[in-house]
Every structure is written in structure tokens, then in C-alpha cells.
Design a protein around this motif. Sequence first.
Motif, PDB file in Angstrom:
ATOM      1  N   ARG A  10       0.845  -1.199   0.000  1.00 28.03           N
ATOM      2  CA  ARG A  10       0.000   0.000   0.000  1.00 28.03           C
ATOM      3  C   ARG A  10       0.881   1.249   0.000  1.00 28.03           C
ATOM      4  O   ARG A  10       2.012   1.228   0.488  1.00 28.03           O
ATOM      5  N   ALA A  11       0.313   2.331  -0.524  1.00 26.10           N
ATOM      6  CA  ALA A  11       0.975   3.635  -0.468  1.00 26.10           C
ATOM      7  C   ALA A  11      -0.070   4.673  -0.096  1.00 26.10           C
ATOM      8  O   ALA A  11      -1.197   4.631  -0.583  1.00 26.10           O
ATOM      9  N   ALA A  42       1.800   9.296  -7.619  1.00 28.01           N
ATOM     10  CA  ALA A  42       0.843   8.183  -7.711  1.00 28.01           C
ATOM     11  C   ALA A  42       0.933   7.514  -9.085  1.00 28.01           C
ATOM     12  O   ALA A  42       0.949   6.283  -9.192  1.00 28.01           O
ATOM     13  N   ALA A  43       1.020   8.321 -10.125  1.00 27.73           N
ATOM     14  CA  ALA A  43       1.134   7.773 -11.483  1.00 27.73           C
ATOM     15  C   ALA A  43       2.425   6.973 -11.654  1.00 27.73           C
ATOM     16  O   ALA A  43       2.422   5.894 -12.265  1.00 27.73           O
ATOM     17  N   VAL A  44       3.523   7.469 -11.101  1.00 24.20           N
ATOM     18  CA  VAL A  44       4.801   6.755 -11.186  1.00 24.20           C
ATOM     19  C   VAL A  44       4.719   5.414 -10.454  1.00 24.20           C
ATOM     20  O   VAL A  44       5.198   4.389 -10.949  1.00 24.20           O
ATOM     21  N   ALA A  54      -5.561   0.830  -7.120  1.00 19.73           N
ATOM     22  CA  ALA A  54      -6.434   0.761  -5.942  1.00 19.73           C
ATOM     23  C   ALA A  54      -5.647   0.761  -4.637  1.00 19.73           C
ATOM     24  O   ALA A  54      -6.205   1.037  -3.577  1.00 19.73           O
ATOM     25  N   ASN A  55      -4.350   0.464  -4.708  1.00 17.84           N
ATOM     26  CA  ASN A  55      -3.516   0.403  -3.516  1.00 17.84           C
ATOM     27  C   ASN A  55      -2.724   1.684  -3.266  1.00 17.84           C
ATOM     28  O   ASN A  55      -1.911   1.741  -2.345  1.00 17.84           O
ATOM     29  N   VAL A  56      -2.948   2.689  -4.100  1.00 17.26           N
ATOM     30  CA  VAL A  56      -2.271   3.980  -3.952  1.00 17.26           C
ATOM     31  C   VAL A  56      -3.334   5.005  -3.575  1.00 17.26           C
ATOM     32  O   VAL A  56      -4.223   5.309  -4.359  1.00 17.26           O
ATOM     33  N   ARG A  57      -3.231   5.531  -2.377  1.00 20.54           N
ATOM     34  CA  ARG A  57      -4.230   6.492  -1.888  1.00 20.54           C
ATOM     35  C   ARG A  57      -3.638   7.886  -1.852  1.00 20.54           C
ATOM     36  O   ARG A  57      -2.604   8.117  -1.242  1.00 20.54           O
TER      37      ARG A  57
END
Length: 122
Positions: A10-11, A42-44, A54-57
Motif C-alpha cells: 500500500r501507499a 501516484a502515477a509513477v 487501488a492500492n495507492v491512496r
Amino acid sequence: MADLRGARARAVLIGTGCATGGAGADGLDEVPAVRTTITDLAAVLVERCGMAAANVREVHDPAQPFLFGQALAEETAAAEDALLIYFCGHGRAEPRRGRGRALTEDIAGVRREPGTIEEPRE
């Protein structure tokens, strides 16, 4: 080294580029680059590192400190492997307390105690 491509990673990317109460509140001017920095990172993470979107908030300009903490708590609970936490934006050092202020809120003209970030713990 942890694998960011796994479903268990997750991030949480948090940016505070707007001073609550408008530009110049608390002597802090807006930093427009914060929003694009969070979005670009987030895009990187998705496009180059293989993380599931879905795991990058992304948390942009949380209006209240509990929203900052809530995002961290939720992603920490969801992460079973790697947890990447990234903060970009305003902050102020409070040396006597051993931590830095990261968020402020201004609701109906009433100042609240700022949120704080403490040193990460292992």
C-alpha cells in the motif's frame, strides 16, 4: 527489499499545499506544486513500479487532522507487506516538543490545535 507490485503493498501520499483559511493563513502561502507532486508520484507508482492503482491512496489538503490520521491508519491496517508513506507540503518545526506541525484547521474562525507528525517507529 519489499515488492510494491504485490496486492499486499500500500501507499498513502499526503499533500498539504493550501494553508487552511486561505493563502497567507499562519504566514503560509499556497504551494500549487504539492497537488501535482502527489498526483504525479501516484502515477509513477502505478505505471513504473507496478503498484495497483487501488492500492495507492492520494490525500489532498486534508481539512482536519483526523483525516490525515485516518488515512494513515486505514492504509497501515490494509498493508500486509510494504507500506509507503509520503508527505509533501507545509510543516513547521516545534523543537521543544520534538516534532513538527503538519496540518492546521480553521473552522468557522476557531483555531484548533494543529496535527503533528512524530518520528517513524520500527
